[in-house]
Design a protein around this motif. Structure first.
Motif, PDB file in Angstrom:
ATOM      1  N   VAL A  22       0.637  -0.975  -0.037  1.00  0.00           N
ATOM      2  CA  VAL A  22       0.091  -0.191  -0.055  1.00  0.00           C
ATOM      3  C   VAL A  22       0.864   1.397  -0.146  1.00  0.00           C
ATOM      4  O   VAL A  22       0.657   2.048  -0.865  1.00  0.00           O
ATOM      5  CB  VAL A  22      -1.183   0.119   1.225  1.00  0.00           C
ATOM      6  CG1 VAL A  22      -1.678   1.372   1.162  1.00  0.00           C
ATOM      7  CG2 VAL A  22      -1.855  -1.128   1.031  1.00  0.00           C
ATOM      8  N   ASP A  23       1.689   1.464   0.982  1.00  0.00           N
ATOM      9  CA  ASP A  23       2.463   2.763   1.136  1.00  0.00           C
ATOM     10  C   ASP A  23       3.571   2.940  -0.056  1.00  0.00           C
ATOM     11  O   ASP A  23       4.322   2.081  -0.187  1.00  0.00           O
ATOM     12  CB  ASP A  23       3.302   2.748   2.541  1.00  0.00           C
ATOM     13  CG  ASP A  23       2.160   3.079   3.522  1.00  0.00           C
ATOM     14  OD1 ASP A  23       1.554   4.088   3.564  1.00  0.00           O
ATOM     15  OD2 ASP A  23       2.312   2.263   4.586  1.00  0.00           O
ATOM     16  N   ASP A  24       3.202   4.025  -0.764  1.00  0.00           N
ATOM     17  CA  ASP A  24       4.150   4.400  -1.883  1.00  0.00           C
ATOM     18  C   ASP A  24       3.909   3.176  -3.170  1.00  0.00           C
ATOM     19  O   ASP A  24       4.844   3.125  -4.098  1.00  0.00           O
ATOM     20  CB  ASP A  24       5.652   4.622  -1.457  1.00  0.00           C
ATOM     21  CG  ASP A  24       5.722   6.047  -0.845  1.00  0.00           C
ATOM     22  OD1 ASP A  24       4.987   6.936  -1.240  1.00  0.00           O
ATOM     23  OD2 ASP A  24       6.826   6.155  -0.184  1.00  0.00           O
ATOM     24  N   VAL A  25       2.874   2.535  -3.035  1.00  0.00           N
ATOM     25  CA  VAL A  25       2.630   1.711  -4.135  1.00  0.00           C
ATOM     26  C   VAL A  25       0.978   2.201  -4.586  1.00  0.00           C
ATOM     27  O   VAL A  25       0.714   2.349  -6.026  1.00  0.00           O
ATOM     28  CB  VAL A  25       2.589   0.205  -3.919  1.00  0.00           C
ATOM     29  CG1 VAL A  25       2.014  -0.554  -4.934  1.00  0.00           C
ATOM     30  CG2 VAL A  25       4.212  -0.021  -3.713  1.00  0.00           C
ATOM     31  N   ASP A 157       7.290  -1.348  -3.397  1.00  0.00           N
ATOM     32  CA  ASP A 157       8.231  -0.301  -3.616  1.00  0.00           C
ATOM     33  C   ASP A 157       9.817  -0.933  -2.737  1.00  0.00           C
ATOM     34  O   ASP A 157      10.691  -0.132  -2.944  1.00  0.00           O
ATOM     35  CB  ASP A 157       7.828   0.864  -3.290  1.00  0.00           C
ATOM     36  CG  ASP A 157       7.719   1.146  -1.574  1.00  0.00           C
ATOM     37  OD1 ASP A 157       7.107   0.328  -1.251  1.00  0.00           O
ATOM     38  OD2 ASP A 157       8.275   2.199  -0.959  1.00  0.00           O
ATOM     39  N   MET A 158       9.562  -1.767  -1.784  1.00  0.00           N
ATOM     40  CA  MET A 158      10.798  -1.818  -0.883  1.00  0.00           C
ATOM     41  C   MET A 158      11.535  -3.196  -1.480  1.00  0.00           C
ATOM     42  O   MET A 158      11.076  -4.375  -1.325  1.00  0.00           O
ATOM     43  CB  MET A 158      10.379  -2.314   0.329  1.00  0.00           C
ATOM     44  CG  MET A 158       9.943  -0.976   1.120  1.00  0.00           C
ATOM     45  SD  MET A 158      11.237   0.259   1.161  1.00  0.00           S
ATOM     46  CE  MET A 158      10.367   1.123   2.587  1.00  0.00           C
ATOM     47  N   VAL A 159      12.846  -3.179  -1.645  1.00  0.00           N
ATOM     48  CA  VAL A 159      13.617  -4.182  -2.134  1.00  0.00           C
ATOM     49  C   VAL A 159      13.584  -5.428  -1.333  1.00  0.00           C
ATOM     50  O   VAL A 159      13.421  -6.539  -1.704  1.00  0.00           O
ATOM     51  CB  VAL A 159      14.872  -3.875  -2.740  1.00  0.00           C
ATOM     52  CG1 VAL A 159      15.820  -5.133  -2.883  1.00  0.00           C
ATOM     53  CG2 VAL A 159      14.945  -3.122  -3.729  1.00  0.00           C
TER      54      VAL A 159
HETATM   55 MG   LIG Z   1       5.522   0.447   0.600  1.00  0.00          MG
END
Ligand SMILES: [Mg+2]
Length: 216
Positions: A22-25, A157-159
């Motif tokens: 959710v966050d930054d996606v 967004d997080m690798v």
């Molecule tokens: Mg995120």
């Protein structure tokens, strides 16, 4: 994985599965969080892809301690309905994909802010099931998807989340999607073979190509 994680509210059909962070996606985090910090007399100075060490008091420029940063993130999650807004084209794109796939949100947010997030997503017509957990995402996806012989997609967004899914559910298509915030420009690159989606329409193209190839 903690045994308190209840997935019973997520009912999957016999269709492909699309799991989104959710966050930054789906909802912007970095930009509204920086506005929230400024309102409280703090600022984020993006020197590296992390929050602790890069959030300073505007008055003294002294970096906040980890527990203070954690407190600000939690205050932001508590007030998220007043701050967070959707990424471009995410609402229409997810509803288009939902005609042929189950869409599920998997958010690495403390579960106690679930109600705020659920209300915000519902208000934006993003009424897909949501799992809120800070446990590693790969094992959660494995529990959810199991051994179903159906396409599975994961977007984050997080690798480290992409890697967790690659390690645990290797048959899953993982996509790296992130805003071009000053913070994200410092983000580590995803592993070779993890496609980068430039935006939601591009993500949908990659997902549909994968569905077609899976069915062929
Ligand atoms: Mg995120």
């Amino acid at each position: 994985m903690g045994d308190i994680l209840d997935l019973s509210h997520v009912q999957l059909s016999d269709r492909p599965l699309v799991v989104c962070d959710v966050d930054d996606v789906v909802l912007h985090f970095a930009a509204p969080f920086q506005d929230f910090l400024r309102q409280g007399g703090h600022e984020l100075i993006p020197r590296s892809f992390r929050l602790t060490g890069n959030i300073v008091s505007t008055a003294t420029q002294v970096a906040l301690e980890h527990h203070e940063v954690r407190g600000l993130i939690e205050a932001f999650f508590d007030a998220q309905e007043n701050h967070q807004f959707p990424m471009d084209e995410v609402v229409d794109t997810l509803h288009d994909l939902a005609r042929e796939a189950d869409v599920v949100f998997l958010t690495a947010m403390p579960p106690r802010y679930r109600d705020q997030r659920r209300r915000l997503l519902d208000r934006l017509c993003l009424d897909f099931p949501m799992i809120a957990s800070e446990e590693p995402k790969g094992p959660i996806l494995k529990t959810l998807h199991g051994a179903r012989a159906l396409p599975c997609v994961f977007i984050d967004d997080m690798v480290h989340n992409l890697q967790s899914v690659c390690d645990t559910v290797p048959e899953c298509l993982v996509l790296h999607l992130m805003p071009d915030s000053p913070l994200h420009l410092l983000a580590p690159k995803a592993a070779d073979g993890v496609p980068r989606a430039e935006d939601w329409p591009h993500a949908a193209e990659l997902i549909r190509a994968y569905f077609r190839a899976y069915a062929a």
